[in-house]
Design an enzyme around this catalytic site. Structure first.
Site, PDB file in Angstrom:
ATOM      1  CB  CYS A  88      -0.960  -0.024   1.192  1.00  0.00           C
ATOM      2  SG  CYS A  88      -0.146  -0.157   2.808  1.00  0.00           S
ATOM      3  CB  VAL A  89       0.375   4.852   0.558  1.00  0.00           C
ATOM      4  CG1 VAL A  89       1.274   6.093   0.586  1.00  0.00           C
ATOM      5  CG2 VAL A  89      -0.743   5.049  -0.452  1.00  0.00           C
TER       6      VAL A  89
END
Length: 507
Positions: A88-89
């Protein structure tokens, strides 16, 4: 750690979006990528399986609806001999939630042990509270019981502040942190907010103190300033042990001062030069430790112009420099080109050269460096700054025609002389480094004071990581002088310019 692909099991990896590249996927042998962020990939997906699951890192997001689907994808890839990356980020919440769910189902771990295992592989993981509640429900579905409870945080700002009890190892220090926050000026509030907020902001970052003098203190400040620019949007603060040394001579310092009681949290270690992971200091780290005297241009060369503004000397120091340079121009040359010469002897003579078996700076270096600038520029005035001015008067004035400045009221006055020259000749040390770096012109340095096979030269002072590549060592200028002499043969032109020449233009 934030910029790595971390191995959860031999076939499952977790990372941030920034870490994912064609090279990193190839190195780890990844065959399936699951992107659970809202970001589009910046790598090629042509040769791998790619599954996007667009999710927001929000407590209200229903991530549990994807548990079975993602777990099955990972396990099927494993049975086919493949490896999966979930990212994810930041590699903290969404991807961590899926990895924990997989460990619970296929590695026969309860939720508590799965979280502990994942945190041992990537210490910054922290699913948000909403995701943890869904993991608790998933554990109940798998094992008809749960190993994790949501508990109330003691002394929280709101009575309904609940966190998973696996976070309590971090939160059990809240009482102490709050006492620090309430009774003393400290950064305890920042740490508390990070761990209790549903949308935590990265912790402000400071840097360790060192016991060095002016040059080393400037290195510490510049490294902090440079890292703050690379970690955009992240607040940085300088400690008083650093600022109290610099503020008397620099009035434009913009980094705010850290609270008097600065609690170090998850220290981030740097080397003597910038490494790729320094571009993204983990959000739960608030302190730069590791190498005590970081002074590599790689930390701050991207903000060189800004640093010249930060290290702007006081008006009193600037007026002192003006008088020195006027006095050094003994022939009253119009538009002179000033070349500062920094000669460090003192502790280098007595200690450093003995320890690291380097070569003492010699007359050949000074002769060749002076010759280089005299051949390239007109109306050159050489101004010497040194911790051993008597030696310079006895050895440099007559043979080289240089001016040795008188000792200034402070080290900052001497450094300012170098900084206000057009170009620089330097021997060694952070004092000369900053004189040359702030001057911003050409720099010729002595590169033989460390033998290449010493431990110090291999780890702490690597020349191509310490000095900007635009600076020149003795070998380079000897080659340039030789080429210049060859080009002048048969032309009748002088190879030396006289001091009385009246133009400062470059040949």
């Amino acid at each position: 750690m934030l910029c790595e692909l971390n191995e959860v099991t031999d076939h499952l990896f977790i990372s941030s979006a920034r870490s994912v590249s064609d090279d990193s996927l190839r190195q780890k042998g990844i065959t399936l990528v699951i992107n659970c962020s809202m970001m589009t990939p910046n790598y090629s997906t042509a040769n791998i399986k790619y599954i996007p699951i667009m999710l927001e890192d929000n407590e209200k997001t229903d991530i549990g609806r994807y548990f079975d689907e993602v777990i099955n994808l990972i396990h099927e890839e494993y049975l086919e001999g493949g490896k999966t990356l979930v990212y994810c980020v930041a590699g903290i919440s969404r991807s961590a939630t899926f990895c924990i769910a997989y460990l619970m189902k296929h590695n026969e771990m309860n939720l508590r042990n799965a979280f502990r295992h994942l945190r041992s592989r990537r210490r910054i993981v922290r699913p948000n509270n909403g995701f943890f509640r869904q993991l608790i429900e998933f554990e109940k579905r798998l094992y008809s019981e749960t190993s994790v409870q949501m508990v109330r945080v003691p002394n929280a700002d709101t009575p309904d502040c609940m966190v998973p009890d696996v976070f309590y190892e971090v939160c059990k220090g809240i009482v102490w942190l709050r006492s620090c926050k309430n009774s003393l000026r400290s950064n305890a509030g920042d740490i508390i907010s990070y761990y209790l907020s549903q949308d935590p902001k990265p912790l402000p970052v400071s840097i360790q103190c060192n016991g060095g003098r002016l040059g080393n203190q400037m290195c510490t400040y510049a490294t902090l300033y440079g890292l703050s620019a690379l970690n955009k949007g992240r607040p940085f603060v300088a400690q008083n042990c650093n600022l109290k040394y610099l503020r008397p001579m620099f009035k434009q310092l913009s980094i705010q001062q850290a609270p008097p009681l600065y609690i170090q949290w998850n220290s981030w270690s740097v080397l003597s030069y910038l490494k790729p992971s320094d571009l993204t200091i983990p959000p739960n780290s608030n302190y730069i430790g590791g190498f005590v005297y970081p002074c590599s241009y790689t930390f701050f060369d991207h903000v060189q112009n800004e640093l010249r503004g930060e290290f702007q000397f006081t008006l009193e120091i600037q007026l002192h420099v003006r008088k020195v340079l006027q006095k050094a121009n003994i022939h009253s040359l119009k538009h002179p080109t000033y070349v500062g010469i920094h000669v460090r002897r003192g502790d280098y003579q007595k200690r450093w050269l003995d320890i690291y078996k380097g070569i003492e700076v010699n007359m050949e270096f000074f002769q060749k460096a002076v010759e280089y600038f005299r051949k390239k520029y007109k109306n050159v005035v050489f101004v010497v700054v040194s911790d051993d001015r008597i030696w310079c008067v006895e050895n440099l004035v007559e043979p080289l025609g240089v001016y040795v400045s008188e000792e200034g009221p402070s080290p900052a006055h001497d450094m300012a002389i170098l900084a206000h020259c057009n170009h620089t000749i330097m021997t060694y040390g952070t004092f000369g480094f900053w004189g040359a770096y702030l001057a911003g012109g050409e720099t010729v340095y002595f590169d033989k004071f460390l033998l290449p096979n010493t431990s110090f030269a291999k780890t702490d002072f690597i020349f191509d990581k310490m000095y900007p590549p635009r600076w020149k060592d003795l070998f380079i200028i000897k080659e340039m002088i030789s080429d210049s002499d060859d080009s002048l043969k048969g032309t009748g032109k002088r190879t030396y310019l006289l001091k009385e020449d009246a133009s400062d233009s470059e040949k």
